[in-house]
Design a protein around this motif. Structure first.
Motif, PDB file in Angstrom:
ATOM      1  N   PHE A  25      27.282   1.662   0.579  1.00 29.83           N
ATOM      2  CA  PHE A  25      27.917   1.556  -0.776  1.00 29.83           C
ATOM      3  C   PHE A  25      28.572   0.476  -0.957  1.00 29.83           C
ATOM      4  CE2 PHE A  25      31.727   1.970  -3.097  1.00 29.83           C
ATOM      5  CZ  PHE A  25      31.552   2.370  -4.249  1.00 29.83           C
ATOM      6  N   LEU A  26      29.144   0.059   0.164  1.00 30.39           N
ATOM      7  CA  LEU A  26      30.056  -1.265   0.231  1.00 30.39           C
ATOM      8  C   LEU A  26      29.521  -2.389   0.060  1.00 30.39           C
ATOM      9  CD1 LEU A  26      33.031  -0.384   2.507  1.00 30.39           C
ATOM     10  CD2 LEU A  26      33.239  -0.921   0.061  1.00 30.39           C
ATOM     11  N   ARG A  27      28.254  -2.398   0.807  1.00 28.80           N
ATOM     12  CA  ARG A  27      27.014  -3.445   0.675  1.00 28.80           C
ATOM     13  C   ARG A  27      26.548  -3.672  -0.500  1.00 28.80           C
ATOM     14  NH1 ARG A  27      24.632  -1.296   5.747  1.00 28.80           N
ATOM     15  NH2 ARG A  27      25.442  -2.753   7.474  1.00 28.80           N
ATOM     16  N   CYS A  28      26.297  -2.657  -1.359  1.00 28.05           N
ATOM     17  CA  CYS A  28      25.953  -2.768  -2.732  1.00 28.05           C
ATOM     18  C   CYS A  28      26.933  -3.215  -3.662  1.00 28.05           C
ATOM     19  CB  CYS A  28      25.270  -1.403  -3.224  1.00 28.05           C
ATOM     20  SG  CYS A  28      23.873  -0.807  -2.551  1.00 28.05           S
ATOM     21  N   TRP A  29      28.256  -2.901  -3.468  1.00 23.91           N
ATOM     22  CA  TRP A  29      29.178  -3.281  -4.091  1.00 23.91           C
ATOM     23  C   TRP A  29      29.521  -4.746  -4.272  1.00 23.91           C
ATOM     24  CZ3 TRP A  29      34.107  -5.377  -3.859  1.00 23.91           C
ATOM     25  CH2 TRP A  29      35.113  -5.168  -5.011  1.00 23.91           C
ATOM     26  N   ASN A  30      29.667  -5.161  -2.876  1.00 27.25           N
ATOM     27  CA  ASN A  30      30.024  -6.390  -2.347  1.00 27.25           C
ATOM     28  C   ASN A  30      28.707  -7.368  -3.100  1.00 27.25           C
ATOM     29  OD1 ASN A  30      31.390  -8.397  -0.990  1.00 27.25           O
ATOM     30  ND2 ASN A  30      29.718  -8.557   0.329  1.00 27.25           N
ATOM     31  N   GLU A  31      27.550  -6.944  -2.980  1.00 29.84           N
ATOM     32  CA  GLU A  31      26.569  -7.674  -3.461  1.00 29.84           C
ATOM     33  C   GLU A  31      26.218  -7.663  -5.117  1.00 29.84           C
ATOM     34  OE1 GLU A  31      23.429  -6.459  -1.054  1.00 29.84           O
ATOM     35  OE2 GLU A  31      23.944  -7.221   0.548  1.00 29.84           O
ATOM     36  N   GLY A  32      27.019  -6.776  -5.851  1.00 31.82           N
ATOM     37  CA  GLY A  32      27.066  -6.772  -7.154  1.00 31.82           C
ATOM     38  C   GLY A  32      25.928  -5.907  -7.706  1.00 31.82           C
ATOM     39  N   ASN A  33      25.265  -5.006  -6.856  1.00 34.52           N
ATOM     40  CA  ASN A  33      24.171  -4.055  -7.333  1.00 34.52           C
ATOM     41  C   ASN A  33      24.816  -2.763  -7.859  1.00 34.52           C
ATOM     42  OD1 ASN A  33      22.288  -5.939  -5.996  1.00 34.52           O
ATOM     43  ND2 ASN A  33      22.650  -5.006  -4.148  1.00 34.52           N
ATOM     44  N   PHE A  34      25.523  -3.012  -8.961  1.00 34.27           N
ATOM     45  CA  PHE A  34      26.040  -1.891  -9.646  1.00 34.27           C
ATOM     46  C   PHE A  34      25.008  -0.931  -9.840  1.00 34.27           C
ATOM     47  CE2 PHE A  34      29.063  -5.356  -9.820  1.00 34.27           C
ATOM     48  CZ  PHE A  34      29.926  -4.974  -8.968  1.00 34.27           C
ATOM     49  N   ASP A  35      23.938  -1.381 -10.451  1.00 35.75           N
ATOM     50  CA  ASP A  35      22.749  -0.384 -11.041  1.00 35.75           C
ATOM     51  C   ASP A  35      22.426   0.620  -9.697  1.00 35.75           C
ATOM     52  OD1 ASP A  35      22.805  -1.408 -13.467  1.00 35.75           O
ATOM     53  OD2 ASP A  35      21.137  -2.823 -13.292  1.00 35.75           O
ATOM     54  N   VAL A  36      22.283   0.106  -8.638  1.00 34.23           N
ATOM     55  CA  VAL A  36      22.020   0.986  -7.439  1.00 34.23           C
ATOM     56  C   VAL A  36      23.118   2.038  -7.391  1.00 34.23           C
ATOM     57  CG1 VAL A  36      21.515   0.826  -4.975  1.00 34.23           C
ATOM     58  CG2 VAL A  36      20.381  -0.819  -6.558  1.00 34.23           C
ATOM     59  N   ILE A  37      24.374   1.377  -7.354  1.00 35.59           N
ATOM     60  CA  ILE A  37      25.409   2.211  -7.251  1.00 35.59           C
ATOM     61  C   ILE A  37      25.312   3.611  -8.255  1.00 35.59           C
ATOM     62  CG2 ILE A  37      28.070   2.566  -7.382  1.00 35.59           C
ATOM     63  CD1 ILE A  37      28.384  -0.417  -6.136  1.00 35.59           C
ATOM     64  N   ARG A  38      25.149   2.912  -9.141  1.00 38.43           N
ATOM     65  CA  ARG A  38      25.048   4.181 -10.241  1.00 38.43           C
ATOM     66  C   ARG A  38      23.926   5.243 -10.266  1.00 38.43           C
ATOM     67  NH1 ARG A  38      26.311  -0.487 -13.357  1.00 38.43           N
ATOM     68  NH2 ARG A  38      28.171  -0.600 -14.428  1.00 38.43           N
ATOM     69  N   SER A  39      22.926   4.582  -9.655  1.00 32.00           N
ATOM     70  CA  SER A  39      21.799   5.660  -9.141  1.00 32.00           C
ATOM     71  C   SER A  39      22.073   6.379  -8.064  1.00 32.00           C
ATOM     72  CB  SER A  39      20.599   4.558  -9.017  1.00 32.00           C
ATOM     73  OG  SER A  39      19.670   5.580  -8.447  1.00 32.00           O
ATOM     74  N   GLU A  40      22.388   5.698  -7.052  1.00 36.54           N
ATOM     75  CA  GLU A  40      22.791   6.259  -5.749  1.00 36.54           C
ATOM     76  C   GLU A  40      24.050   7.172  -5.484  1.00 36.54           C
ATOM     77  OE1 GLU A  40      20.369   6.452  -3.151  1.00 36.54           O
ATOM     78  OE2 GLU A  40      18.929   5.453  -4.786  1.00 36.54           O
ATOM     79  N   TRP A  41      24.927   6.641  -6.064  1.00 34.18           N
ATOM     80  CA  TRP A  41      26.407   7.322  -6.106  1.00 34.18           C
ATOM     81  C   TRP A  41      27.046   7.526  -7.422  1.00 34.18           C
ATOM     82  CZ3 TRP A  41      24.883   3.146  -3.019  1.00 34.18           C
ATOM     83  CH2 TRP A  41      24.976   3.428  -1.748  1.00 34.18           C
ATOM     84  N   PRO A  42      26.077   8.562  -8.118  1.00 31.05           N
ATOM     85  CA  PRO A  42      26.724   8.784  -9.638  1.00 31.05           C
ATOM     86  C   PRO A  42      28.263   9.312  -9.814  1.00 31.05           C
ATOM     87  CG  PRO A  42      25.199  10.327  -8.803  1.00 31.05           C
ATOM     88  CD  PRO A  42      25.315   9.371  -8.027  1.00 31.05           C
TER      89      PRO A  42
END
Length: 61
Positions: A25-42
């Protein structure tokens, strides 16, 4: 780093400590992958986006 971004970072760390695979989650957040966050961690709180995601409506311009 402005206050909104700092608050988003704190919220992201808090959420990562409480969720499965928080490091991913933190890797995605740090890289700005917010669409992935919304998908994987709704269940991620809105606070992780405000100030970090430039396309999030509540992020100040």
């Amino acid at each position: 780093m402005d206050m909104q971004t700092q608050n988003a970072a704190v919220a992201a760390i808090q959420f990562a400590l409480e969720t499965d695979d928080g490091l991913a989650f933190l890797r995605c957040w740090n890289e700005g992958n917010f669409d992935v966050i919304r998908s994987e961690w709704p269940e991620a709180p809105e606070a992780v986006f405000v100030g970090a995601d430039p396309l999030y409506p509540a992020t100040a311009v």
